[in-house]
Design a protein around this motif. Structure first.
Motif, short mmCIF file in Angstrom:
data_model
loop_
_atom_site.label_atom_id
_atom_site.label_comp_id
_atom_site.label_asym_id
_atom_site.label_seq_id
_atom_site.Cartn_x
_atom_site.Cartn_y
_atom_site.Cartn_z
N TYR A 130 13.16 -123.42 -26.98
CA TYR A 130 11.56 -124.52 -26.47
C TYR A 130 10.79 -125.55 -27.41
O TYR A 130 10.42 -126.35 -27.56
CB TYR A 130 11.36 -123.13 -25.35
CG TYR A 130 10.26 -124.17 -24.56
CD1 TYR A 130 10.22 -125.09 -23.87
CD2 TYR A 130 8.47 -123.61 -24.92
CE1 TYR A 130 9.02 -125.35 -23.37
CE2 TYR A 130 7.96 -124.78 -24.14
CZ TYR A 130 7.89 -125.12 -23.39
OH TYR A 130 6.46 -125.53 -22.59
N ARG A 164 15.18 -116.94 -23.92
CA ARG A 164 16.25 -117.71 -24.05
C ARG A 164 16.37 -118.46 -22.75
O ARG A 164 16.60 -118.58 -22.07
CB ARG A 164 17.15 -116.75 -24.12
CG ARG A 164 18.80 -117.19 -24.75
CD ARG A 164 19.91 -116.50 -25.81
NE ARG A 164 20.48 -115.99 -24.70
CZ ARG A 164 21.42 -115.87 -24.29
NH1 ARG A 164 22.42 -116.51 -24.52
NH2 ARG A 164 21.65 -115.47 -22.99
N GLY A 219 13.65 -119.26 -18.49
CA GLY A 219 14.11 -118.36 -19.57
C GLY A 219 14.24 -116.77 -18.58
O GLY A 219 14.06 -117.09 -18.07
N THR A 256 14.91 -121.24 -22.17
CA THR A 256 14.14 -122.29 -21.22
C THR A 256 13.92 -123.30 -21.15
O THR A 256 14.15 -124.05 -22.35
CB THR A 256 12.82 -121.84 -21.43
OG1 THR A 256 12.99 -120.44 -21.18
CG2 THR A 256 11.07 -122.06 -21.16
N ASP A 275 10.39 -119.34 -25.94
CA ASP A 275 12.07 -119.20 -26.75
C ASP A 275 11.75 -120.10 -27.53
O ASP A 275 11.35 -121.56 -27.61
CB ASP A 275 13.38 -119.78 -26.33
CG ASP A 275 13.91 -119.17 -26.89
OD1 ASP A 275 14.63 -119.04 -26.82
OD2 ASP A 275 15.21 -120.48 -26.64
#
Length: 285
Positions: free
Chosen positions: A193, A109, A101, A111, A190
């Motif tokens: 995720y 973001r 990420g 990930t 994230d």
């Protein structure tokens, strides 16, 4: 520095260089799917430059907070792979992609190994990364010579990829894998995720798979490895029993240890041996 010492030092350096014939290369892939360059590390075994032969391939996935360098920098994979091959395991190329990420802990973001809105990493893996490395290197690019493994988040990715594309992998080895919807509470995760981990619950979803999907998955040799102190062990045991009851070619290793690098260092030789036995047409059962 006297002349004799200098000559001796040069001899030692030359000897060490001659011994270290394997190497790890970093490859840059210009991804049209992701809209950026992505890196991956590739381990080439001793003899690659001189043999002229093609090699089987193991795709080796890192966990959360890792990158494409984690297996080499944190887990000593080159030394472990060299020792394993020297001990008699069949030589193989090992490809380590980057699914990190974008925050400082590599957990922000983008990930993970799954497709997300505007970031279709799974599509990138199969449509760009695999074709790129298997054309760049002398890889025997067929199911019988292709394996996948990874730890933690990478174990989840291993299960997901071999479940979604069983026609591409002969062997899949999830290590300390996230196989249920369990997710640690961590502000650095994230949301995409977290959502994927919760929804992609292999234990919960397994009974919903079609007969055709299950038969396709049975063409893969499966090995689960998880420590007896690992918080993810319950999911491993549950999925192993579901697959065993359904008639899969599946094996389980539960060894002393938890969810940490020490355990995964000892997992890699087991995985390479399991892959090697499959390539040699043997089973461990």
């Amino acid at each position: 520095m006297n002349k004799s010492f200098t000559i001796a030092l040069l001899f030692v350096c030359a000897f060490v260089t001659m011994q270290a014939k394997s190497r790890i290369e970093t490859v840059t892939i210009n991804s049209s799917i992701l809209g950026c360059d992505k890196l991956c590390n590739v381990y080439l075994p001793d003899g690659y430059d001189t043999s002229g032969r093609s090699y089987p391939v193991l795709y080796l996935l890192h966990g959360l907070h890792g990158t494409h360098v984690s297996w080499g920098s944190d887990l000593d994979m080159r030394v472990i792979a060299d020792d394993a091959i020297e001990s008699g395991i069949l030589p193989m190329i090992i490809v380590m992609p980057d699914a990190s990420g974008e925050n400082k802990r590599h957990a922000g973001r983008h990930t993970g190994y799954h497709n997300q809105k505007g970031w279709n990493f799974e599509d990138y893996f199969f449509r760009e990364l695999i074709p790129h490395v298997e054309s760049k290197y002398r890889i025997t690019g067929d199911k019988a010579h292709r394996a996948i493994s990874g730890y933690s988040m990478g174990g989840h990715g291993t299960m997901m990829y071999a479940t979604d594309h069983p026609e591409l992998f002969a062997t899949a080895c999830p290590m300390s894998a996230r196989l249920t919807g369990f997710v640690d509470v961590d502000a650095n995760h994230d949301q995409a995720y977290v959502d994927d981990m919760k929804s992609n619950d292999f234990v919960k979803n397994f009974p919903t798979y079609s007969k055709e999907k299950l038969e396709a998955m049975k063409s893969v040799r499966w090995l689960f490895d998880c420590g007896d102190d690992d918080r993810l062990l319950d999911g491993t045991l549950q999925l192993y029993m579901l697959m065993r009851t359904a008639g899969f070619n599946v094996e389980l290793r539960v060894r002393n240890g938890g969810h940490h690098h020490h355990y995964w260092r000892s997992s890699l030789p087991l995985v390479m041996n399991f892959v090697s036995l499959g390539l040699a047409g043997q089973d461990t059962k």
